[in-house]
Scaffold this motif. Sequence first.
Motif, PDB file in Angstrom:
ATOM      1  N   LYS A  28       0.103  -5.654  -2.482  1.00  0.00           N
ATOM      2  CA  LYS A  28      -0.268  -4.703  -3.543  1.00  0.00           C
ATOM      3  C   LYS A  28      -1.240  -5.296  -4.555  1.00  0.00           C
ATOM      4  O   LYS A  28      -1.270  -4.902  -5.726  1.00  0.00           O
ATOM      5  CB  LYS A  28       0.983  -4.159  -4.255  1.00  0.00           C
ATOM      6  N   TYR A  30      -4.519  -4.910  -5.057  1.00  0.00           N
ATOM      7  CA  TYR A  30      -5.565  -4.028  -4.549  1.00  0.00           C
ATOM      8  C   TYR A  30      -6.992  -4.418  -4.943  1.00  0.00           C
ATOM      9  O   TYR A  30      -7.894  -4.327  -4.106  1.00  0.00           O
ATOM     10  CB  TYR A  30      -5.265  -2.576  -4.943  1.00  0.00           C
ATOM     11  N   LYS A  56      -7.595   3.325   1.190  1.00  0.00           N
ATOM     12  CA  LYS A  56      -6.175   3.340   0.823  1.00  0.00           C
ATOM     13  C   LYS A  56      -5.941   2.549  -0.468  1.00  0.00           C
ATOM     14  O   LYS A  56      -5.118   2.940  -1.305  1.00  0.00           O
ATOM     15  CB  LYS A  56      -5.326   2.735   1.953  1.00  0.00           C
ATOM     16  N   LEU A  60      -4.433   4.149  -3.887  1.00  0.00           N
ATOM     17  CA  LEU A  60      -3.236   3.629  -4.559  1.00  0.00           C
ATOM     18  C   LEU A  60      -3.515   3.200  -5.995  1.00  0.00           C
ATOM     19  O   LEU A  60      -2.589   2.978  -6.765  1.00  0.00           O
ATOM     20  CB  LEU A  60      -2.635   2.476  -3.742  1.00  0.00           C
TER      21      LEU A  60
END
Length: 229
Positions: A28, A30, A56, A60
């Motif tokens: 996570k 990102y 993606k 997110l």
Amino acid sequence: FPSHELITNFPNCKEAYFNKGIILFQQKIYPQAIELFSKAIEVDPMYGKAYLYRGKSYFLQSDLKSAEFDYQSAQSDKETEYDAWLELGMLYVRKLDFEKGLKFLNQCVSVNDTNQIVLLSRASAYFEMENYRASIIDCNKLIHRHNKRWEAYLIKSKNYLFLDKMDSAKLNLDLARVYSNDNSQVLAVYSEYYLMNDESAMAASFAEKGLKQDPNNIGLILNRPIVTG
């Protein structure tokens, strides 16, 4: 070779950037994942997997415009075309652009009519468009193959509420509750169900229970009792 060594030794290896990006994506992290997917795209501007996962990552982070661009780019690679359609379908449903969302979800169904995520997303889109019958049909297709998929029972119950078929709504709600182990989304619809049946105490009870799990759920906040001083 670990991916960082591959990048050092083979700076034009798109897979090395992509693989390291996937590790960060799974953790996570990102922004750094986006940097690595971008490096992979610099090496190969037609690298669908890098566009898909960069999209993606943007999604997110709630950067829907960048996600949309990357998903559109991922369509040009046969390996990621289907996944790009699915992501675009879900993105447009989230943006409440249901017509566009349905277009991509229908393309997915034409290739594979058993994908659970596709059927759930399309059922949600049909529900929001007030096409309750079509939504129920998609839920039934899913339940036929996966009879403990609580989200399908939940969407079905919401359709039946709007069709004023309270017994069917309650039956599906009860199944959603069992299979979801009292998920807050299910409790929110229970609250709506009891409000529609003029049972405000029961509605409040389910709202309070749901808010313990999900304090920011708008539906539950609206349905809980008002405390007066």
